[in-house]
Design an enzyme around this catalytic site. Structure first.
Site, PDB file in Angstrom:
ATOM      1  N   TYR A 157      -2.103  -0.032  10.163  1.00  0.00           N
ATOM      2  CA  TYR A 157      -2.139  -0.466   8.759  1.00  0.00           C
ATOM      3  C   TYR A 157      -0.860  -0.043   8.045  1.00  0.00           C
ATOM      4  CZ  TYR A 157      -3.838  -1.124   3.988  1.00  0.00           C
ATOM      5  OH  TYR A 157      -3.980  -1.530   2.672  1.00  0.00           O
ATOM      6  N   SER A 161       0.845  -1.192   0.000  1.00  0.00           N
ATOM      7  CA  SER A 161       0.000   0.000   0.000  1.00  0.00           C
ATOM      8  C   SER A 161       0.874   1.234   0.000  1.00  0.00           C
ATOM      9  CB  SER A 161      -0.905   0.022   1.239  1.00  0.00           C
ATOM     10  OG  SER A 161      -1.638   1.238   1.306  1.00  0.00           O
TER      11      SER A 161
END
Length: 267
Positions: free
Chosen positions: A142, A129
């Site tokens: 995250y 990501s």
């Protein structure tokens, strides 16, 4: 001979788009889900696999090897979102996120490596990501899990070089998927000192996902990497400013970059 592809988390979102696109382009594709019986209409085979369960990983890889005799490409796509003030996220939920986003991919990699090594060929693509390149407010866990996977890939590449096995990262920005619905949200507690800034940031994050890019862009990026003889270490796919934010982090002083992020999230 058509290459055999394994995509973890291939039943929805980015994984589904990658699987359908690769199938249309002549590859033999196996996706995975914890509940494959729910995806009988899939355009490619869906196997039972939970990245947090090593037995299920080994069984899925065994099925592919028995049916196809080889495994050419692993796309480590399965992942989970998590939001909240780090102080307020229970330790168990932090560990569960790392089990899915970090330890899970490691265990899938470990399961396929012996087969790729015996073939003297293989490609592993880790879907990370853009959030993994920076510590984002209320997405710190995250960011940390995806950032850890990015660094792991750098080390793994050097360890695997002698076996003709290549590993790379593809880091997506915001894409129009159902990740927001499946994301763990630390509750907005009335008495929390983070209630207002977390609530505002959460609404902004969900809006970005809803208006995100078409996942087919990720599918095309995966196909391009498969056809690349010597893939790069890192790829980024997404809106220009999302990708450019990584460049800015490299060139701006830390506090200036931090201020830019805080302005973006209205903190």
């Amino acid at each position: 001979m058509s290459k055999v592809i394994l995509i973890t988390g291939g039943s929805s979102g980015i994984g589904k788009s990658i699987g359908e696109f690769l199938t249309e382009n002549g590859f033999i594709v196996y996706g995975t889900s914890r509940n494959p019986q729910n995806y009988t209409e899939s355009k490619f085979s869906i196997l039972r696999l939970d990245v947090k369960n090593t037995d299920s990983i080994q069984e899925a890889v065994k099925i592919i090897i028995e049916k196809e005799g080889r495994l050419d490409v692993l796309v480590n796509n399965a992942g989970a979102g998590i939001t909240g003030a780090i102080e307020e996220i229970p330790e168990a939920d932090i560990k569960a996120n790392f089990d899915t986003n970090f330890f899970g991919p490691i265990n899938v990699i470990k399961a396929v490596l012996p087969h790729m090594r015996s073939q003297r060929a293989g490609l592993i693509i880790n879907i990370t990501s853009i959030a993994g390149y920076m510590g984002l407010p209320y997405r710190g866990i995250y960011s940390a899990s995806k950032g850890a996977l990015e660094l792991l890939t750098e080390a793994f590449r050097m360890e695997l070089k002698d076996f003709n096995i290549t590993m790379t990262n593809i880091a997506p920005g915001d894409f129009a998927t159902n990740i927001a619905a499946g994301r763990y949200h630390a509750p907005l507690l009335e008495e929390s000192p983070y209630k207002k800034p977390y609530g505002n940031t959460l609404r902004l994050m969900n809006a970005h996902v809803t208006s995100g890019s078409d996942p087919i862009l990720m599918a095309k990026a995966v196909l391009k990497v498969i056809h690349t003889k010597n893939p790069k270490v890192h790829y980024k796919v997404g809106e220009f400013m999302q990708k450019f934010s990584i460049v800015l982090k490299r060139i701006l002083p830390d506090k200036v970059y931090e201020k830019m992020l805080m302005n973006h999230y209205k903190l």
